[in-house]
Design a protein around this motif. Structure first.
Motif, PDB file in Angstrom:
ATOM      1  N   GLY A  62       0.795  -1.223   0.000  1.00 41.80           N
ATOM      2  CA  GLY A  62       0.000   0.000   0.000  1.00 41.80           C
ATOM      3  C   GLY A  62       0.827   1.272   0.000  1.00 41.80           C
ATOM      4  N   ALA A  63       2.135   1.158  -0.273  1.00 38.38           N
ATOM      5  CA  ALA A  63       3.014   2.332  -0.205  1.00 38.38           C
ATOM      6  C   ALA A  63       3.703   2.597  -1.549  1.00 38.38           C
ATOM      7  CB  ALA A  63       4.051   2.150   0.896  1.00 38.38           C
ATOM      8  N   ALA A  64       2.993   2.273  -2.637  1.00 40.61           N
ATOM      9  CA  ALA A  64       3.566   2.490  -3.969  1.00 40.61           C
ATOM     10  C   ALA A  64       3.497   3.944  -4.403  1.00 40.61           C
ATOM     11  CB  ALA A  64       2.848   1.603  -4.998  1.00 40.61           C
ATOM     12  N   SER A  65       2.814   4.772  -3.619  1.00 42.75           N
ATOM     13  CA  SER A  65       2.917   6.212  -3.848  1.00 42.75           C
ATOM     14  C   SER A  65       2.864   6.899  -2.499  1.00 42.75           C
ATOM     15  CB  SER A  65       1.812   6.719  -4.778  1.00 42.75           C
ATOM     16  OG  SER A  65       0.781   7.321  -4.034  1.00 42.75           O
ATOM     17  N   GLY A  66       3.223   8.171  -2.509  1.00 49.06           N
ATOM     18  CA  GLY A  66       3.326   8.890  -1.242  1.00 49.06           C
ATOM     19  C   GLY A  66       2.427  10.106  -1.187  1.00 49.06           C
ATOM     20  N   ILE A  67       1.273  10.012  -1.848  1.00 53.69           N
ATOM     21  CA  ILE A  67       0.340  11.134  -1.779  1.00 53.69           C
ATOM     22  C   ILE A  67      -0.017  11.368  -0.303  1.00 53.69           C
ATOM     23  CG2 ILE A  67      -1.919  11.994  -2.505  1.00 53.69           C
ATOM     24  CD1 ILE A  67       0.029  11.605  -4.857  1.00 53.69           C
ATOM     25  N   GLY A  68       0.120  12.596   0.154  1.00 53.66           N
ATOM     26  CA  GLY A  68      -0.166  12.906   1.557  1.00 53.66           C
ATOM     27  C   GLY A  68       1.061  12.859   2.452  1.00 53.66           C
ATOM     28  N   LYS A  91      16.225 -10.766  15.837  1.00 50.00           N
ATOM     29  CA  LYS A  91      17.596 -10.741  15.349  1.00 50.00           C
ATOM     30  C   LYS A  91      17.578 -10.585  13.832  1.00 50.00           C
ATOM     31  CE  LYS A  91      19.211 -13.572  19.156  1.00 50.00           C
ATOM     32  NZ  LYS A  91      19.635 -14.897  19.612  1.00 50.00           N
ATOM     33  N   GLY A  92      18.416  -9.711  13.296  1.00 46.22           N
ATOM     34  CA  GLY A  92      18.411  -9.524  11.855  1.00 46.22           C
ATOM     35  C   GLY A  92      19.393  -8.463  11.407  1.00 46.22           C
ATOM     36  N   THR A  93      19.250  -8.083  10.139  1.00 42.62           N
ATOM     37  CA  THR A  93      20.158  -7.139   9.493  1.00 42.62           C
ATOM     38  C   THR A  93      19.393  -5.897   9.068  1.00 42.62           C
ATOM     39  OG1 THR A  93      21.532  -8.916   8.619  1.00 42.62           O
ATOM     40  CG2 THR A  93      21.659  -6.822   7.477  1.00 42.62           C
ATOM     41  N   LEU A  94      19.965  -4.724   9.328  1.00 40.92           N
ATOM     42  CA  LEU A  94      19.383  -3.474   8.850  1.00 40.92           C
ATOM     43  C   LEU A  94      20.090  -3.035   7.571  1.00 40.92           C
ATOM     44  CD1 LEU A  94      17.665  -0.737   9.901  1.00 40.92           C
ATOM     45  CD2 LEU A  94      20.002   0.095   9.643  1.00 40.92           C
ATOM     46  N   ASN A  95      19.319  -2.616   6.575  1.00 42.93           N
ATOM     47  CA  ASN A  95      19.877  -2.062   5.339  1.00 42.93           C
ATOM     48  C   ASN A  95      19.145  -0.777   4.987  1.00 42.93           C
ATOM     49  OD1 ASN A  95      21.652  -4.310   4.614  1.00 42.93           O
ATOM     50  ND2 ASN A  95      19.767  -5.447   4.201  1.00 42.93           N
ATOM     51  N   ILE A  96      19.897   0.183   4.436  1.00 42.47           N
ATOM     52  CA  ILE A  96      19.294   1.432   3.953  1.00 42.47           C
ATOM     53  C   ILE A  96      19.706   1.615   2.494  1.00 42.47           C
ATOM     54  CG2 ILE A  96      19.070   3.919   4.311  1.00 42.47           C
ATOM     55  CD1 ILE A  96      18.575   2.944   6.975  1.00 42.47           C
ATOM     56  N   TYR A  97      18.728   1.808   1.637  1.00 41.15           N
ATOM     57  CA  TYR A  97      18.962   2.020   0.208  1.00 41.15           C
ATOM     58  C   TYR A  97      18.390   3.366  -0.211  1.00 41.15           C
ATOM     59  CZ  TYR A  97      19.616  -3.102  -0.432  1.00 41.15           C
ATOM     60  OH  TYR A  97      20.034  -4.410  -0.379  1.00 41.15           O
ATOM     61  N   MET A  98      18.889   3.882  -1.342  1.00 42.16           N
ATOM     62  CA  MET A  98      18.299   5.071  -1.965  1.00 42.16           C
ATOM     63  C   MET A  98      18.056   4.790  -3.442  1.00 42.16           C
ATOM     64  SD  MET A  98      20.504   8.222  -0.310  1.00 42.16           S
ATOM     65  CE  MET A  98      19.489   9.525  -1.023  1.00 42.16           C
ATOM     66  N   SER A  99      17.079   5.519  -3.992  1.00 40.35           N
ATOM     67  CA  SER A  99      16.773   5.417  -5.423  1.00 40.35           C
ATOM     68  C   SER A  99      16.480   6.808  -5.946  1.00 40.35           C
ATOM     69  CB  SER A  99      15.556   4.517  -5.641  1.00 40.35           C
ATOM     70  OG  SER A  99      15.271   4.393  -7.012  1.00 40.35           O
ATOM     71  N   LYS A 100      17.183   7.218  -7.013  1.00 36.86           N
ATOM     72  CA  LYS A 100      16.937   8.538  -7.602  1.00 36.86           C
ATOM     73  C   LYS A 100      15.684   8.460  -8.458  1.00 36.86           C
ATOM     74  CE  LYS A 100      19.383  12.457  -9.526  1.00 36.86           C
ATOM     75  NZ  LYS A 100      18.176  13.001 -10.119  1.00 36.86           N
ATOM     76  N   VAL A 101      14.797   9.414  -8.254  1.00 34.27           N
ATOM     77  CA  VAL A 101      13.497   9.377  -8.936  1.00 34.27           C
ATOM     78  C   VAL A 101      13.149  10.756  -9.482  1.00 34.27           C
ATOM     79  CG1 VAL A 101      12.638   7.457  -7.523  1.00 34.27           C
ATOM     80  CG2 VAL A 101      12.258   9.817  -6.763  1.00 34.27           C
ATOM     81  N   GLU A 102      12.207  10.796 -10.405  1.00 32.94           N
ATOM     82  CA  GLU A 102      11.732  12.076 -10.926  1.00 32.94           C
ATOM     83  C   GLU A 102      10.985  12.845  -9.844  1.00 32.94           C
ATOM     84  OE1 GLU A 102      11.942  13.692 -13.953  1.00 32.94           O
ATOM     85  OE2 GLU A 102      13.565  12.226 -14.251  1.00 32.94           O
ATOM     86  N   ASN A 103      10.144  12.122  -9.128  1.00 35.42           N
ATOM     87  CA  ASN A 103       9.264  12.761  -8.164  1.00 35.42           C
ATOM     88  C   ASN A 103       9.063  11.790  -6.989  1.00 35.42           C
ATOM     89  OD1 ASN A 103       6.895  13.539  -6.779  1.00 35.42           O
ATOM     90  ND2 ASN A 103       6.253  14.780  -8.536  1.00 35.42           N
ATOM     91  N   ALA A 104       9.539  12.196  -5.832  1.00 31.81           N
ATOM     92  CA  ALA A 104       9.508  11.286  -4.669  1.00 31.81           C
ATOM     93  C   ALA A 104       8.085  10.999  -4.199  1.00 31.81           C
ATOM     94  CB  ALA A 104      10.326  11.881  -3.519  1.00 31.81           C
ATOM     95  N   THR A 106       5.384  10.554  -6.232  1.00 29.50           N
ATOM     96  CA  THR A 106       4.682   9.626  -7.124  1.00 29.50           C
ATOM     97  C   THR A 106       5.502   8.381  -7.454  1.00 29.50           C
ATOM     98  OG1 THR A 106       5.488  10.901  -9.000  1.00 29.50           O
ATOM     99  CG2 THR A 106       3.289  11.445  -8.172  1.00 29.50           C
ATOM    100  N   ALA A 107       6.802   8.374  -7.141  1.00 25.18           N
ATOM    101  CA  ALA A 107       7.673   7.250  -7.516  1.00 25.18           C
ATOM    102  C   ALA A 107       7.190   5.954  -6.864  1.00 25.18           C
ATOM    103  CB  ALA A 107       9.102   7.544  -7.099  1.00 25.18           C
ATOM    104  N   ASP A 108       7.178   4.859  -7.640  1.00 23.71           N
ATOM    105  CA  ASP A 108       6.667   3.585  -7.119  1.00 23.71           C
ATOM    106  C   ASP A 108       7.770   2.627  -6.685  1.00 23.71           C
ATOM    107  OD1 ASP A 108       7.721   2.696  -9.492  1.00 23.71           O
ATOM    108  OD2 ASP A 108       5.811   1.957 -10.315  1.00 23.71           O
ATOM    109  N   GLY A 109       9.028   3.045  -6.787  1.00 25.08           N
ATOM    110  CA  GLY A 109      10.120   2.181  -6.347  1.00 25.08           C
ATOM    111  C   GLY A 109      10.620   1.229  -7.416  1.00 25.08           C
TER     112      GLY A 109
END
Ligand SMILES: *[C@@H]1O[C@H](CO)[C@@H](O)[C@H](O)[C@H]1NC(C)=O
Ligand SMILES: *[C@@H]1O[C@H](CO)[C@@H](O)[C@H](O)[C@H]1NC(C)=O
Length: 208
Positions: A62-68, A91-104, A106-109
């Motif tokens: 449900g987070a394919a866009s960020g309207i609001g 127990k687990g691993t934390l990862n942080i990624y970034m993705s360059k997009v036209e518009n943060a 509306t971007a769907d990832g």
């Protein structure tokens, strides 16, 4: 009647008792921002994603866009962070990624992602394993100084491994935040896709 109302109360409490941790805010200039201001909420309460081939592995269900949701202004090279609602208890691993997009907003990832930070398990000399992300409520990381200015999605993921002895049993707790990065350079990091970056049988997702 009393028994019934106790039972109803127990049912009401159940979602709380089983609640999982969520990455629900950013930390900007040392301050924790309100939950879901810059982070996209999911629509699955906080049930983990377990299928690495699902498009929900990008930003959660449900987070394919960020309207609001707002887009946070940051500078390349800034130290920022992410906070959770409750401490990580698997127990687990934390990862942080970034993705360059036209518009943060509306971007769907579906654009390519690069990893900027990780908190993996530590294998000690006596063959024991420690889990630095266990119990944490916040993580800090630097926006790479060399990436180009522009809009980005930030993907925050904790891969819980407590059940990961069979495929599709690792649990992905993840959120995407929206960033507008200023400054920066012209770096072109190697990219991976979600889904695609992970296979259910990968070491570290399926464990022995
Ligand atoms: C969550 O959103 C997705 C679309 O991204 C939709 O297919 C799904 O039905 C929604 N789930 C709920 C519980 O609303
Ligand atoms: C991104 O898209 C939203 C929704 O269409 C729009 O309101 C916003 O102005 C756009 N932002 C940029 C930077 O283009």
């Amino acid at each position: 009647m009393k028994i019934f109302s106790c039972f109803a109360a127990a049912l009401t409490l159940l979602p709380l008792a089983t609640a999982h941790y969520r990455f629900n805010s950013l930390i900007l200039n040392g301050k924790t921002t309100p939950e879901w201001q810059y982070v996209r909420p999911s629509n699955n309460t906080n049930y983990p994603i377990e299928d690495v081939t699902s498009i929900n592995i990008r930003c959660n269900a449900g987070a394919a866009s960020g309207i609001g949701v707002q887009t946070a202004a940051v500078s390349a090279g800034d130290l920022i962070g992410t906070a959770l609602d409750i401490p990580i208890f698997h127990k687990g691993t934390l990862n942080i990624y970034m993705s360059k997009v036209e518009n943060a907003t509306t971007a769907d990832g579906s654009s390519g992602w690069f990893k900027i930070h990780q908190v993996p398990p530590v294998f000690d000399s006596d063959n024991s394993i420690s889990w630095p992300s266990l119990g944490a409520t916040r993580f800090y990381f630097t926006i790479p100084p060399s990436i180009p200015a522009g809009q980005y999605l930030l993907r925050i993921e904790h891969i819980a491994l407590h059940l990961a002895l069979t495929p599709k049993a690792a649990q992905f707790f993840l959120s995407c935040a929206q960033l507008a990065v200023s400054g920066g350079g012209s770096a072109t990091p190697d990219l991976v896709q979600f889904p695609g970056a992970y296979k259910a049988e990968d070491a570290g997702i399926l464990i022995s």
